[in-house]
Design an enzyme around this catalytic site. Structure first.
Site, PDB file in Angstrom:
ATOM      1  N   ASP A  20       0.840  -1.194   0.000  1.00 45.36           N
ATOM      2  CA  ASP A  20       0.000   0.000   0.000  1.00 45.36           C
ATOM      3  C   ASP A  20       0.880   1.252   0.000  1.00 45.36           C
ATOM      4  O   ASP A  20       1.681   1.441   0.922  1.00 45.36           O
ATOM      5  CB  ASP A  20      -0.895  -0.027   1.244  1.00 45.36           C
ATOM      6  CG  ASP A  20      -2.158   0.795   1.053  1.00 45.36           C
ATOM      7  OD1 ASP A  20      -2.177   1.650   0.154  1.00 45.36           O
ATOM      8  OD2 ASP A  20      -3.114   0.569   1.808  1.00 45.36           O
ATOM      9  N   ASP A  21       0.739   2.068  -1.019  1.00 44.88           N
ATOM     10  CA  ASP A  21       1.423   3.377  -1.065  1.00 44.88           C
ATOM     11  C   ASP A  21       2.949   3.294  -1.162  1.00 44.88           C
ATOM     12  O   ASP A  21       3.638   4.240  -0.753  1.00 44.88           O
ATOM     13  CB  ASP A  21       1.078   4.240   0.163  1.00 44.88           C
ATOM     14  CG  ASP A  21      -0.400   4.570   0.278  1.00 44.88           C
ATOM     15  OD1 ASP A  21      -1.120   4.421  -0.714  1.00 44.88           O
ATOM     16  OD2 ASP A  21      -0.827   4.993   1.375  1.00 44.88           O
ATOM     17  N   CYS A  58      -5.856   4.500  -4.322  1.00 39.53           N
ATOM     18  CA  CYS A  58      -6.054   3.137  -3.831  1.00 39.53           C
ATOM     19  C   CYS A  58      -7.123   2.305  -4.544  1.00 39.53           C
ATOM     20  O   CYS A  58      -6.823   1.381  -5.283  1.00 39.53           O
ATOM     21  CB  CYS A  58      -6.371   3.256  -2.351  1.00 39.53           C
ATOM     22  SG  CYS A  58      -6.981   1.785  -1.613  1.00 39.53           S
ATOM     23  N   ARG A  62      -6.814  -0.730  -7.261  1.00 38.83           N
ATOM     24  CA  ARG A  62      -7.133  -2.112  -6.877  1.00 38.83           C
ATOM     25  C   ARG A  62      -8.180  -2.704  -7.816  1.00 38.83           C
ATOM     26  O   ARG A  62      -8.123  -3.880  -8.188  1.00 38.83           O
ATOM     27  CB  ARG A  62      -7.609  -2.154  -5.421  1.00 38.83           C
ATOM     28  CG  ARG A  62      -6.454  -2.050  -4.458  1.00 38.83           C
ATOM     29  CD  ARG A  62      -6.835  -1.571  -3.061  1.00 38.83           C
ATOM     30  NE  ARG A  62      -5.660  -0.944  -2.484  1.00 38.83           N
ATOM     31  CZ  ARG A  62      -4.827  -1.534  -1.630  1.00 38.83           C
ATOM     32  NH1 ARG A  62      -5.077  -2.732  -1.175  1.00 38.83           N
ATOM     33  NH2 ARG A  62      -3.748  -0.910  -1.211  1.00 38.83           N
ATOM     34  N   LYS A 120      -6.125  -5.616   2.770  1.00 39.22           N
ATOM     35  CA  LYS A 120      -7.034  -4.497   2.512  1.00 39.22           C
ATOM     36  C   LYS A 120      -7.851  -4.744   1.254  1.00 39.22           C
ATOM     37  O   LYS A 120      -7.315  -5.139   0.228  1.00 39.22           O
ATOM     38  CB  LYS A 120      -6.191  -3.227   2.380  1.00 39.22           C
ATOM     39  CG  LYS A 120      -6.914  -2.006   1.845  1.00 39.22           C
ATOM     40  CD  LYS A 120      -6.058  -0.774   2.041  1.00 39.22           C
ATOM     41  CE  LYS A 120      -6.483   0.371   1.156  1.00 39.22           C
ATOM     42  NZ  LYS A 120      -5.626   1.558   1.339  1.00 39.22           N
ATOM     43  N   HIS A 122     -11.237  -2.501   0.395  1.00 36.68           N
ATOM     44  CA  HIS A 122     -11.548  -1.116   0.002  1.00 36.68           C
ATOM     45  C   HIS A 122     -12.210  -1.056  -1.368  1.00 36.68           C
ATOM     46  O   HIS A 122     -11.919  -0.159  -2.166  1.00 36.68           O
ATOM     47  CB  HIS A 122     -10.242  -0.277   0.020  1.00 36.68           C
ATOM     48  CG  HIS A 122     -10.500   1.199   0.237  1.00 36.68           C
ATOM     49  ND1 HIS A 122      -9.639   2.175  -0.198  1.00 36.68           N
ATOM     50  CD2 HIS A 122     -11.524   1.870   0.833  1.00 36.68           C
ATOM     51  CE1 HIS A 122     -10.106   3.364   0.127  1.00 36.68           C
ATOM     52  NE2 HIS A 122     -11.255   3.208   0.762  1.00 36.68           N
ATOM     53  N   HIS A 211       0.835   2.098   4.404  1.00 30.22           N
ATOM     54  CA  HIS A 211      -0.217   3.113   4.543  1.00 30.22           C
ATOM     55  C   HIS A 211      -0.177   3.714   5.959  1.00 30.22           C
ATOM     56  O   HIS A 211       0.355   3.092   6.868  1.00 30.22           O
ATOM     57  CB  HIS A 211      -1.565   2.419   4.306  1.00 30.22           C
ATOM     58  CG  HIS A 211      -2.715   3.345   4.045  1.00 30.22           C
ATOM     59  ND1 HIS A 211      -3.411   3.955   5.063  1.00 30.22           N
ATOM     60  CD2 HIS A 211      -3.300   3.744   2.891  1.00 30.22           C
ATOM     61  CE1 HIS A 211      -4.384   4.700   4.529  1.00 30.22           C
ATOM     62  NE2 HIS A 211      -4.330   4.592   3.215  1.00 30.22           N
ATOM     63  N   ASP A 317      -0.057   0.151  -5.058  1.00 30.21           N
ATOM     64  CA  ASP A 317      -1.304   0.651  -5.657  1.00 30.21           C
ATOM     65  C   ASP A 317      -1.191   2.076  -6.176  1.00 30.21           C
ATOM     66  O   ASP A 317      -1.981   2.495  -7.019  1.00 30.21           O
ATOM     67  CB  ASP A 317      -2.485   0.524  -4.685  1.00 30.21           C
ATOM     68  CG  ASP A 317      -2.273   1.274  -3.385  1.00 30.21           C
ATOM     69  OD1 ASP A 317      -1.112   1.640  -3.058  1.00 30.21           O
ATOM     70  OD2 ASP A 317      -3.261   1.511  -2.661  1.00 30.21           O
ATOM     71  N   ASN A 318      -0.241   2.828  -5.645  1.00 33.18           N
ATOM     72  CA  ASN A 318      -0.037   4.224  -6.081  1.00 33.18           C
ATOM     73  C   ASN A 318       1.227   4.728  -5.396  1.00 33.18           C
ATOM     74  O   ASN A 318       1.829   4.010  -4.597  1.00 33.18           O
ATOM     75  CB  ASN A 318      -1.242   5.116  -5.718  1.00 33.18           C
ATOM     76  CG  ASN A 318      -1.779   4.896  -4.317  1.00 33.18           C
ATOM     77  OD1 ASN A 318      -2.908   4.416  -4.149  1.00 33.18           O
ATOM     78  ND2 ASN A 318      -0.984   5.179  -3.308  1.00 33.18           N
ATOM     79  N   LYS A 372       1.010  10.257  -4.366  1.00 29.24           N
ATOM     80  CA  LYS A 372      -0.369   9.738  -4.370  1.00 29.24           C
ATOM     81  C   LYS A 372      -1.415  10.856  -4.547  1.00 29.24           C
ATOM     82  O   LYS A 372      -1.184  11.969  -4.078  1.00 29.24           O
ATOM     83  CB  LYS A 372      -0.579   9.013  -3.043  1.00 29.24           C
ATOM     84  CG  LYS A 372      -1.973   8.468  -2.793  1.00 29.24           C
ATOM     85  CD  LYS A 372      -1.935   7.608  -1.559  1.00 29.24           C
ATOM     86  CE  LYS A 372      -3.334   7.306  -1.037  1.00 29.24           C
ATOM     87  NZ  LYS A 372      -3.268   6.498   0.190  1.00 29.24           N
TER      88      LYS A 372
END
Ligand SMILES: O=[N+]([O-])c1ccc(OS(=O)(=O)O)cc1
Length: 568
Positions: A20-21, A58, A62, A120, A122, A211, A317-318, A372
């Site tokens: 994540d991130d 995010c 995804r 995650k 989301h 994250h 994801d970013n 992001k």
């Protein structure tokens, strides 16, 4: 570990690891400061994509990763945290998968795979919108943008709870855990429900790392003591240099330092320096801890005799996260109520709310600009590793690749052609590039569009048209040649007006094809985030206010009663 014919004939297990991130250069193999030996091993034994792009946010990323379909067509145009009321209910903006959109889990399940997930999600929370409604046989899923890493608690004003689900039902989590360990342990358990080799499996491991809240075991964070004391500008400059040394950008490409909005590290107080340097020590500790848990998963597969027949995808994801949840309005009250602190002592440990903030995020995004939420390269350009049977080791692939390419690539490697077709895919299989049969999977003029809440880009090979919205952008379209100018320093719109106009036309066609909805005038992602967070908290504020009223009335009543009693 090039595949022998016998191995290639056996369908591979597939593990998709989504960090994540994570920034382009966060993993060791891509030049990061943190020790990530297991990810690096996957990078060495497989292919590193150096021109891979995702969306700047995010849930859209995804949705595209899991379906191979553009975010708007998939139903997840943006994140609900920044959705303006005027976009609610529009096609593509329901923020869960639309009917007919198949996930890679749906596709692999229809082809005899066991489908597992931990982490995650989301991607919607209505009936049928959790992973068990989208092809996953077993799942432990966090239905939020994030949560505390140490306990089942929410992390910021946006959330009032940490919504964890197992197989679609509220999950019972231990009182104490560390997120990366918890997710890998759960996944190992799901894998072990069948004997090795009985049935190929697909596993989607979507870490909370890195994250917000940025949290890690103290002893791991401590390994980075002093590493970030020189501040963000120094880290950005060093990453820019390493980007050249590693060939992520050409040796003669222009590079840029910290953005204008960044604070001067040397003007921080010693206390501020200490807390911001520690934030990055914890960030590195979080990466290293996550990597160690990936190592445990690999060892587990090795012990089952399945490691060599497992295809790994590792990506983000970013770009890096700039959000500072601690200094948002009203946060001090929220933190006190939930037992959180932002201070040096215990930073990153249980009870702390740690973040890196926008200065570090801008540094980590090197060699790119911004991070992001934004469609500069800092938001879009992230690492991608593919490793396993059928992928020759030691490959560095500079051909452009997109987040929508992952699903068709995995379908291709698994030979998953049975089952319903679903809505058409926007992505392309990267297998021809991975096996050396093709240099690239798109023609030089073939456009690929990206849009999330107004921030937009259109790629044609290494050419990029982009629009970055306020507060950090000005909403103007610009044209860059990423091959010579990966830091997006020289706008070519005036030099190449015909190309600029043609790419604008491509972008308009993209918007019309996927159904991009209009934004309200004056919209910014950051203001909408705060406004949606306040709306969400109204319920709990009402409960709190109600509780306070009951206490006050009760107290007054008690005083009156005591007075009367004393008089009597
Ligand atoms: O509330 N925030 O600070 C927040 C919410 C969502 C978010 O983005 S997401 O990509 O993690 O969903 C980032 C920050």
């Amino acid at each position: 570990q090039a595949a022998t014919p016998a191995v290639a004939a056996k369908r591979p297990n597939i593990v998709v690891i989504l960090v994540d991130d994570a920034a382009l250069m966060d993993f060791g193999a891509f030049g990061g400061e943190a020790r990530t030996p297991n990810i690096d091993r996957l990078a060495r034994s497989g292919a590193m994509f150096t021109s891979y792009r995702t969306s700047p946010l995010c849930s859209p990323s995804r949705s595209m990763l899991l379906t191979g379909v553009d975010n708007h067509r998939a139903g997840v145009a943006t994140i609900e945290e920044i959705l303006p009321p005027s976009q609610k209910g529009k096609h593509g903006y329901n923020l869960h998968f639309e009917p007919g959109v198949l996930t890679i889990a749906d596709r692999l399940k229809a082809n005899g795979y066991r489908t597992l997930m931990a982490g995650k999600w989301h991607l919607g929370h209505g009936e049928g919108d959790l992973p068990n409604g989208h092809g996953f046989d077993r799942s432990l899923a966090l239905d939020a943008s994030g949560a505390d890493n140490w306990q089942p608690k929410p992390y910021m004003p946006y959330y009032t709870e940490a919504p964890w689900f197992e197989d679609g039902k509220p999950a019972k989590l231990p009182k104490n855990f560390y997120s990366s360990d918890l997710l890998v342990d759960r996944l190992k358990g799901y894998i072990d429900e069948k004997p090795a080799g009985a049935q190929p499996f697909f596993a989607y491991l979507a870490f909370q790392a890195v994250h917000i809240p940025v949290q890690a075991p103290k002893e791991v964070s401590d390994r980075y003591q002093g590493r970030f004391d020189a501040g963000w500008a120094a880290v950005r400059a060093a990453r820019n240099e390493r980007a050249k040394a590693l060939g992520l950008i050409p040796a003669d490409a222009p590079t840029v330092g910290m953005p204008d909005f960044a604070r001067d590290w040397n003007k921080l107080t010693p206390e501020e320096k200490a807390i911001y340097a520690r934030a990055m020590e914890v960030y590195s500790g979080m990466l290293e801890s996550m990597d160690a848990s990936i190592g445990r998963l690999m060892q587990h597969l090795q012990a089952r005799g399945e490691l060599d027949n497992t295809l790994f995808v590792v990506t983000s994801d970013n770009g890096p996260e700039f959000s500072d949840p601690v200094h948002a309005p009203g946060m001090d009250i929220w933190m006190a109520l939930h037992g959180y602190a932002w201070k040096l002592k215990g930073q990153g440990e249980k009870g702390s709310l740690n973040f890196i903030g926008r200065d570090w995020a801008a540094a980590l995004a090197a060699p790119s600009r911004l991070f992001k939420f934004y469609t500069t390269e800092g938001g879009l350009r992230v690492p991608l590793i593919l490793s396993g049977p059928g992928v020759a080791p030691g490959q560095r692939i500079a051909a452009p690749a997109f987040v929508t390419d992952i699903t068709p690539t995995l379908v291709d490697f698994a030979g998953a052609t049975a089952g319903p077709a679903g809505v058409s895919l926007d992505g392309r299989s990267l297998k021809p590039v991975l096996t050396g049969q093709a240099k690239t999977v798109r023609g030089a003029d073939e456009p690929v569009g990206i849009e999330v809440s107004g921030n937009a880009a259109l790629f044609r090979g290494h050419l990029k048209l982009t629009r970055v919205m306020p507060p950090l952008g000005d909403g103007q379209w610009r044209l860059f040649d990423l091959e010579t100018d990966p830091a997006e320093t020289k706008d070519l719109a005036k030099d190449r007006p015909e190309l600029f106009q043609a790419m604008l036309k491509d972008y308009e066609a993209y918007e019309a094809r996927v159904g991009v909805a209009k934004l309200p005038p004056g919209y910014t992602t950051q203001q909408q985030l705060m406004s949606n967070a306040l709306d969400r908290q109204k319920g709990s504020i009402a409960v709190l206010a109600g509780g306070a009223l009951v206490l006050v009335l009760g107290g007054v009543g008690f005083l009156i009663w005591r007075r009367r009693k004393a008089r009597a």
